[in-house]
Design a protein around this motif. Structure first.
Motif, PDB file in Angstrom:
ATOM      1  N   SER A  54      32.717  55.538  40.391  1.00  0.00           N
ATOM      2  CA  SER A  54      32.177  56.236  39.227  1.00  0.00           C
ATOM      3  C   SER A  54      30.760  56.739  39.444  1.00  0.00           C
ATOM      4  CB  SER A  54      32.212  55.319  38.002  1.00  0.00           C
ATOM      5  OG  SER A  54      33.503  54.822  37.764  1.00  0.00           O
ATOM      6  N   ARG A  58      30.938  64.070  38.437  1.00  0.00           N
ATOM      7  CA  ARG A  58      32.027  64.968  38.091  1.00  0.00           C
ATOM      8  C   ARG A  58      31.482  66.107  37.237  1.00  0.00           C
ATOM      9  NH1 ARG A  58      31.873  59.828  38.479  1.00  0.00           N
ATOM     10  NH2 ARG A  58      32.334  59.441  36.305  1.00  0.00           N
ATOM     11  N   LEU A 113      37.270  71.371  38.718  1.00  0.00           N
ATOM     12  CA  LEU A 113      36.552  70.105  38.772  1.00  0.00           C
ATOM     13  C   LEU A 113      35.830  70.053  40.109  1.00  0.00           C
ATOM     14  CD1 LEU A 113      35.955  67.159  37.797  1.00  0.00           C
ATOM     15  CD2 LEU A 113      38.044  66.479  39.015  1.00  0.00           C
ATOM     16  N   VAL A 115      33.439  67.523  42.460  1.00  0.00           N
ATOM     17  CA  VAL A 115      32.975  66.144  42.652  1.00  0.00           C
ATOM     18  C   VAL A 115      31.929  66.136  43.757  1.00  0.00           C
ATOM     19  CG1 VAL A 115      33.631  63.779  43.193  1.00  0.00           C
ATOM     20  CG2 VAL A 115      35.214  65.245  41.917  1.00  0.00           C
ATOM     21  N   HIS A 121      23.325  64.083  43.453  1.00  0.00           N
ATOM     22  CA  HIS A 121      23.778  64.591  42.154  1.00  0.00           C
ATOM     23  C   HIS A 121      22.752  65.499  41.489  1.00  0.00           C
ATOM     24  CE1 HIS A 121      24.890  63.378  37.731  1.00  0.00           C
ATOM     25  NE2 HIS A 121      25.039  64.661  37.942  1.00  0.00           N
ATOM     26  N   LYS A 142      30.276  65.773  33.343  1.00  0.00           N
ATOM     27  CA  LYS A 142      31.259  64.836  32.789  1.00  0.00           C
ATOM     28  C   LYS A 142      31.108  63.433  33.365  1.00  0.00           C
ATOM     29  CE  LYS A 142      34.104  65.883  30.347  1.00  0.00           C
ATOM     30  NZ  LYS A 142      34.130  65.966  28.874  1.00  0.00           N
ATOM     31  N   SER A 143      30.049  63.180  34.104  1.00  0.00           N
ATOM     32  CA  SER A 143      29.920  61.914  34.818  1.00  0.00           C
ATOM     33  C   SER A 143      29.830  60.711  33.896  1.00  0.00           C
ATOM     34  CB  SER A 143      28.692  61.966  35.734  1.00  0.00           C
ATOM     35  OG  SER A 143      28.780  63.047  36.622  1.00  0.00           O
ATOM     36  N   TRP A 146      33.473  60.092  31.964  1.00  0.00           N
ATOM     37  CA  TRP A 146      34.588  59.630  32.782  1.00  0.00           C
ATOM     38  C   TRP A 146      34.149  58.552  33.759  1.00  0.00           C
ATOM     39  CZ3 TRP A 146      36.287  65.162  34.651  1.00  0.00           C
ATOM     40  CH2 TRP A 146      36.881  65.845  33.585  1.00  0.00           C
ATOM     41  N   MET A 148      35.579  56.907  37.560  1.00  0.00           N
ATOM     42  CA  MET A 148      36.383  57.387  38.682  1.00  0.00           C
ATOM     43  C   MET A 148      36.812  56.188  39.515  1.00  0.00           C
ATOM     44  SD  MET A 148      35.500  60.617  41.127  1.00  0.00           S
ATOM     45  CE  MET A 148      36.749  61.331  42.210  1.00  0.00           C
ATOM     46  N   GLU A 199      42.866  59.351  43.618  1.00  0.00           N
ATOM     47  CA  GLU A 199      41.598  59.181  42.920  1.00  0.00           C
ATOM     48  C   GLU A 199      41.806  59.597  41.473  1.00  0.00           C
ATOM     49  OE1 GLU A 199      38.313  59.666  46.434  1.00  0.00           O
ATOM     50  OE2 GLU A 199      39.282  61.509  45.747  1.00  0.00           O
ATOM     51  N   CYS A 201      40.229  60.234  37.638  1.00  0.00           N
ATOM     52  CA  CYS A 201      39.146  60.433  36.684  1.00  0.00           C
ATOM     53  C   CYS A 201      39.703  60.052  35.324  1.00  0.00           C
ATOM     54  CB  CYS A 201      38.678  61.888  36.669  1.00  0.00           C
ATOM     55  SG  CYS A 201      37.783  62.392  38.128  1.00  0.00           S
TER      56      CYS A 201
END
Length: 360
Positions: A54, A58, A113, A115, A121, A142-143, A146, A148, A199, A201
């Motif tokens: 996570s 995202r 999407l 990643v 980041h 969206k990190s 969500w 991951m 994987e 999300c």
């Protein structure tokens, strides 16, 4: 900064309660292992391992100009993606240096999407925002919303099949939106271990339940330590060690992701020149011919002269060999190398990557 003030994932509390040894990883409070790196590595190779990833960011890219915009940013060919198909690429500066490596999944005609790595980041988002057109493209973080989760190993499909019985027909590097325990999620057949795997999300609030249900089906919780040994055996690169802003995709063996014929993208002119003239440096796989683990930063020498440096190295648990990646002068790629370990030059040989391939 103390460990407890680091960024936390929706699964942090679970990791602490279940014996995760927590460390600072790129500003995140993450488990490096639960039992041992060896046990967790083996669990992925022969069964199914579970990773909280996570910390990776995202981003959703939407709008009628989304595909063309992404195409202009990366060397790989985004235009070839159809709905449900993903690709891997570097993200380059104007001089060809690698800002990050990332995965782009096309969810629909105007929806993608993306990643990216945890350590890059904020830098990546600034780069995206700098090049964002005035209209036609929306970038949404969206990190936080969500989590991951990576489900990796030869039994990964078996662990997920009760929820998603059609996964067997999913090809590698494809993905789609799916319902998991009533939670709207995204599932892709991808990973960073050299094994089959998926994987996920998932909504942050559903992460713990999904994680625990996977464990009840035989998945073994794994930390970042085994993720590193697994990816290195598979010859997969780690941003910040095996590549960075001073290296180009052609120098680190990612030429297969550089599609010069597709047209303009940031960094293309430099890569065209380097492709024509040949890269002065190259990233090679090495295997020790004498005992010793080639650690990050160890010098590579030929006839007593430094020709490069080790970028990643480990004792490969599956292979029982000391292996690594080294960035060296291209002219030295056919030479008898030595790696300086604790001040002593030790014999090594260049070998083809990946070091490990899963049984077919």
């Amino acid at each position: 900064m103390t460990l407890k003030t680091l960024k936390q994932t929706p699964l942090t509390g679970w990791h602490e309660l279940h014996g995760g040894r927590m460390v600072d990883f790129a500003g995140w409070y993450m488990p490096v292992q639960y039992t041992s790196i060896m046990d967790e590595h083996r669990a992925v190779r022969i069964g199914v391992g579970l990773f909280d990833i996570s910390h990776m960011a995202r981003l959703l890219v939407d709008g009628p100009g989304a595909g063309a915009w992404l195409q202009s940013l990366v060397p790989n060919d985004v235009s070839r993606l159809v709905d449900g198909k993903a690709l891997y690429s570097a993200l380059c500066r104007e001089d060809g240096g690698i800002l990050d490596d990332l995965v782009i999944l096309r969810l629909a005609a105007d929806r993608y999407l993306v990643v990216v790595n945890a350590a890059t980041h904020e830098k990546d988002v600034r780069w995206f925002e700098k090049h964002l057109p005035s209209s036609g493209v929306t970038l949404t973080e969206k990190s936080i919303d969500w989590a991951m989760i990576a489900v990796q190993g030869p039994k990964a499909l078996q662990a997920l099949a009760p929820w998603l019985p059609d996964l067997a027909s999913m090809a590698f590097y494809t993905g789609r939106e799916a319902d998991i325990l009533g939670a709207k999620s995204i599932v892709s057949r991808s990973g960073y271990t050299g094994e089959d795997g998926f994987e996920l999300c998932v909504p942050a609030g559903a992460a713990v339940e999904i994680w625990e249900r996977l464990i009840s089906r035989g998945a073994h919780p794994c930390g970042l330590g085994s993720r590193d040994t697994l990816r290195l055996e598979a010859g997969l690169l780690l941003y910040g060690q095996d590549m960075d802003e001073t290296t180009t995709p052609l120098e680190v063996g990612l030429g297969w992701t550089v599609k010069l014929e597709k047209g303009e993208f940031i960094g293309r002119a430099v890569l065209v020149k380097q492709k024509a003239e040949g890269a002065p440096r190259t990233l090679v796989g090495i295997e020790m011919a004498e005992p010793g683990i080639p650690r990050h930063g160890c010098e590579v020498v030929v006839d007593g002269r430094k020709v490069g440096v080790v970028t990643s190295g480990t004792r490969g648990p599956t292979l029982g060999k000391d292996i690594g990646l080294a960035f060296i002068e291209s002219a030295a790629a056919q030479s008898d190398l030595k790696i300086v370990i604790h001040g002593t030059p030790r014999r090594a040989k260049i070998v083809k990557k990946p070091f490990y391939r899963r049984p077919t």
